[in-house]
Every structure is written in C-alpha cells, then in structure tokens.
Design a protein around this motif. Structure first.
Motif, PDB file in Angstrom:
ATOM      1  N   ASP A 291      44.221 -29.024 -20.170  1.00  0.00           N
ATOM      2  CA  ASP A 291      44.796 -28.982 -18.933  1.00  0.00           C
ATOM      3  C   ASP A 291      44.068 -28.099 -17.931  1.00  0.00           C
ATOM      4  O   ASP A 291      44.132 -28.166 -16.728  1.00  0.00           O
ATOM      5  CB  ASP A 291      46.095 -28.101 -19.265  1.00  0.00           C
ATOM      6  CG  ASP A 291      47.208 -29.055 -19.757  1.00  0.00           C
ATOM      7  OD1 ASP A 291      47.290 -30.269 -19.624  1.00  0.00           O
ATOM      8  OD2 ASP A 291      48.244 -28.265 -20.503  1.00  0.00           O
ATOM      9  N   GLY A 292      43.355 -27.257 -18.566  1.00  0.00           N
ATOM     10  CA  GLY A 292      42.410 -26.435 -17.610  1.00  0.00           C
ATOM     11  C   GLY A 292      41.205 -27.259 -16.908  1.00  0.00           C
ATOM     12  O   GLY A 292      40.868 -27.095 -15.959  1.00  0.00           O
TER      13      GLY A 292
ATOM     14  N   ARG B 277      34.716 -20.520 -12.613  1.00  0.00           N
ATOM     15  CA  ARG B 277      35.157 -19.142 -12.582  1.00  0.00           C
ATOM     16  C   ARG B 277      36.473 -18.749 -12.152  1.00  0.00           C
ATOM     17  O   ARG B 277      37.069 -17.751 -12.504  1.00  0.00           O
ATOM     18  CB  ARG B 277      33.931 -18.248 -12.079  1.00  0.00           C
ATOM     19  CG  ARG B 277      32.599 -18.217 -12.528  1.00  0.00           C
ATOM     20  CD  ARG B 277      31.683 -17.471 -11.934  1.00  0.00           C
ATOM     21  NE  ARG B 277      30.289 -17.632 -12.508  1.00  0.00           N
ATOM     22  CZ  ARG B 277      29.831 -16.757 -13.258  1.00  0.00           C
ATOM     23  NH1 ARG B 277      30.483 -15.778 -13.914  1.00  0.00           N
ATOM     24  NH2 ARG B 277      28.538 -16.941 -13.871  1.00  0.00           N
ATOM     25  N   ASP B 278      37.153 -19.519 -11.238  1.00  0.00           N
ATOM     26  CA  ASP B 278      38.216 -19.240 -10.884  1.00  0.00           C
ATOM     27  C   ASP B 278      39.376 -19.850 -11.554  1.00  0.00           C
ATOM     28  O   ASP B 278      40.733 -19.919 -11.079  1.00  0.00           O
ATOM     29  CB  ASP B 278      38.470 -19.628  -9.370  1.00  0.00           C
ATOM     30  CG  ASP B 278      37.658 -18.802  -8.477  1.00  0.00           C
ATOM     31  OD1 ASP B 278      36.822 -18.171  -8.819  1.00  0.00           O
ATOM     32  OD2 ASP B 278      37.196 -19.647  -7.182  1.00  0.00           O
ATOM     33  N   LEU B 279      39.097 -20.333 -12.844  1.00  0.00           N
ATOM     34  CA  LEU B 279      40.118 -20.971 -13.548  1.00  0.00           C
ATOM     35  C   LEU B 279      41.274 -19.927 -13.807  1.00  0.00           C
ATOM     36  O   LEU B 279      40.921 -18.769 -14.274  1.00  0.00           O
ATOM     37  CB  LEU B 279      39.610 -21.499 -15.006  1.00  0.00           C
ATOM     38  CG  LEU B 279      40.253 -22.397 -15.664  1.00  0.00           C
ATOM     39  CD1 LEU B 279      40.192 -23.675 -14.791  1.00  0.00           C
ATOM     40  CD2 LEU B 279      39.767 -22.805 -16.973  1.00  0.00           C
TER      41      LEU B 279
ATOM     42  N   GLN C  94      34.828 -19.836 -19.532  1.00  0.00           N
ATOM     43  CA  GLN C  94      33.551 -20.277 -20.115  1.00  0.00           C
ATOM     44  C   GLN C  94      33.986 -21.495 -21.513  1.00  0.00           C
ATOM     45  O   GLN C  94      33.252 -22.248 -21.702  1.00  0.00           O
ATOM     46  CB  GLN C  94      32.935 -19.198 -21.033  1.00  0.00           C
ATOM     47  CG  GLN C  94      32.372 -18.155 -19.743  1.00  0.00           C
ATOM     48  CD  GLN C  94      33.417 -17.146 -19.822  1.00  0.00           C
ATOM     49  OE1 GLN C  94      34.376 -17.115 -19.728  1.00  0.00           O
ATOM     50  NE2 GLN C  94      32.839 -15.860 -19.417  1.00  0.00           N
ATOM     51  N   THR C  95      35.120 -20.985 -22.031  1.00  0.00           N
ATOM     52  CA  THR C  95      35.602 -21.895 -23.069  1.00  0.00           C
ATOM     53  C   THR C  95      35.889 -23.458 -22.483  1.00  0.00           C
ATOM     54  O   THR C  95      35.445 -24.314 -23.038  1.00  0.00           O
ATOM     55  CB  THR C  95      36.855 -21.380 -23.907  1.00  0.00           C
ATOM     56  OG1 THR C  95      36.273 -20.035 -24.304  1.00  0.00           O
ATOM     57  CG2 THR C  95      37.343 -22.227 -24.960  1.00  0.00           C
ATOM     58  N   VAL C  96      36.473 -23.296 -21.530  1.00  0.00           N
ATOM     59  CA  VAL C  96      36.990 -24.476 -20.868  1.00  0.00           C
ATOM     60  C   VAL C  96      35.609 -25.526 -20.208  1.00  0.00           C
ATOM     61  O   VAL C  96      35.725 -26.656 -20.776  1.00  0.00           O
ATOM     62  CB  VAL C  96      37.972 -24.431 -19.547  1.00  0.00           C
ATOM     63  CG1 VAL C  96      38.421 -25.701 -19.093  1.00  0.00           C
ATOM     64  CG2 VAL C  96      39.063 -23.667 -20.231  1.00  0.00           C
TER      65      VAL C  96
END
Length: 290
Positions: free
Chosen positions: A31-32, A44-46, A54-56
């Motif tokens: 979804d991300g 970075r704006d997630l 970073q994980t996504v």
C-alpha cells in the motif's frame, strides 16, 4: 489494494526465513508503494501509516532486484490465459514521459577515471534518458492485449524511434501455460500505428504467421505509386480491426494516473520500470476481480 486483489497475490509473496526481526506486513508495504506511485511524492514523505519509508523503499527495491514484481505480473498473465480471458489481438505503441531533474545524474559503479572517459550521452541512454527540445525524457513501449492490459514493457530514451524497438517489445510477450507446452509468444494479430510501418516489421510478422494491421505512411504510398509495377502490392489493412488500437492509448491513460509513472522521478531505469510493474499489476487485478 482491495481485499480481492490481496487474496490473489498474498500466496505468491516472499516469506520470512524466521531469522532476525519479523518483517513488516507485506500488505502495508505494498500500500505504501502504491501511494508513492499514485502521488509521485519523494519516498521520505511517505505517511507514517505505511511504516518507515526506508522499509517500504528497501522492499520495493529488493523485489525489483529479485524479480518479485515481474513474477507477480506474470502470475496474473498465466491465470487469465488459463481461463481464456487474454485477448490475443495485441496493440503496440509508446508514450514519452518527462523526466524530472531529480532523475538525472545516477551514480555509476565505475572509477573516477572511467567516468571521465565515458560519453555523457551514452551514460544517459543506459538509464533510458534522452534529451530533446523539451528536456530529458523516457519512452515507455507497451504491447497490450485486446482488453488494454500490458503484456510487455520496454524502456528506451525518449528520442528513440518506435520501429527500432518493435522486435524487443514483441519478444517480451511470453505467457507460460499452466499445463505442458511452451509459453505463448505469438498473438493472432498486431495493431500498430504508422510509426511501425516498415518492410522489416511486416516481413517479421508474416514470417511468424501474425496478421499485421498497420497503416502505410504517406511517403511509402507515394514511393510505391511512383515505382509503378515495381513498387509491389499494397499491404493488407483492415480499417475495422484498426479501430480497436485505441486500447493501448487507454492503457497509457490509466497508467499515467500514477504520477510517478507520468513523470519519471527515479534516477535508475530499473527503479522506474519496477514502478511500472505494480501499476500494471493493479490494472490486471482490477480486471480479473471485477
């Protein structure tokens, strides 16, 4: 992602090996990724609801490297072909997408001396970036089935001629079968615009037993008439079949609803192409679960 679409792909996703910290849920990460594709925002704006950016990003990049995104897309190809939903009248075309200034300047794994010797244009071409009056652009070549769903995706610099990439696009069509037999690679008919009108392309399709519906360019018509009997016969053309070529244009419109596809923000061509895979996957899943 809808529940129906998630149920289709969940069994195909990589599982943790049990070592180290547990993985963040795949659905949250996907979804991300889709949110970033839809908005075109920097990673970075997630939003926090999708977990650490970073994980996504790392999982998005990892699945691009190990072929997970491509495998998911191939799975829906196989599933639809098994039930006879794939329509093998294939339309081929391309679209030019503007590259943001952040897409330029990808680092190269070379020594500083090698970087100085390399031609900047060759370096940009390797990352599917071409320069024209409008600036840096990337061209996306697609082959879609009769429903307008992507079967093959190829990236080139924006200033590359469509006809030179046609064979590469056709070679990308490869739908494995659920039972015995080789993957299907030959459509029944190919629809393409005048940019693909050449003797080489027509001869190649004829050699493979594929019907071609490609209009002639005006200069080709004039040249054939000027040569008279030496100009050869007019190539066959079915205007009624050609009316269905707009499915590839509609596919481009749907893909460009993802802003990270409509405008290229990624420095690496592989990352930009990896974004096209989940975007195409969503189109297939929407059609399959409708």
């Amino acid at each position: 992602m809808t529940d129906a679409a998630w149920e289709r792909i969940q069994p195909l996703l990589p599982a943790t090996d049990g070592r180290g910290r547990p993985w963040r849920g795949h659905r949250q990460v996907i979804d991300g990724v889709l949110w970033r594709l839809r908005t075109g925002a920097p990673w970075r704006d997630l939003p926090e609801r999708y977990g650490p950016w970073q994980t996504v990003y790392e999982r998005f990049a990892r699945w691009e490297s190990d072929g997970t995104w491509a495998a998911l897309l191939k799975h829906v190809h196989v599933r639809d072909e098994a039930v006879g939903r794939v329509e093998w009248t294939v339309s081929v075309d391309s679209t030019v997408n503007r590259a943001h200034q952040h897409a330029a300047g990808a680092r190269k794994k070379r020594s500083p001396d090698e970087d100085k010797l390399e031609d900047p244009q060759r370096s940009a071409a390797r990352q599917a970036l071409g320069r024209s009056r409008g600036g840096l652009t990337t061209k996306v070549h697609l082959a879609v089935d009769g429903r307008g769903l992507p079967l093959s995706i190829v990236l080139t610099p924006g200033n590359v001629n469509d006809s030179t990439v046609f064979e590469t696009v056709m070679d990308g069509i490869r739908v494995p079968r659920t039972g015995p037999g080789r993957p299907r690679r030959r459509p029944d008919r190919v629809l393409a615009d005048k940019a693909h009108s050449s003797r080489v392309i027509r001869a190649g399709l004829r050699r493979r037993g594929i019907k071609a519906t490609i209009p002639e360019r005006s200069d080709q018509i004039d040249n054939r008439r000027r040569r008279g009997s030496l100009g050869g016969r007019r190539p066959p053309f079915d205007p009624e079949a050609y009316k269905h070529r707009n499915v590839v244009e509609r596919c481009f419109s749907r893909l460009k609803q993802f802003r990270a596809v409509a405008t290229r923000f990624d420095k690496l061509a592989s990352r930009y192409e990896a974004g096209l895979h989940p975007g195409s996957l969503i189109l297939w899943l929407r059609n399959s679960t409708a």
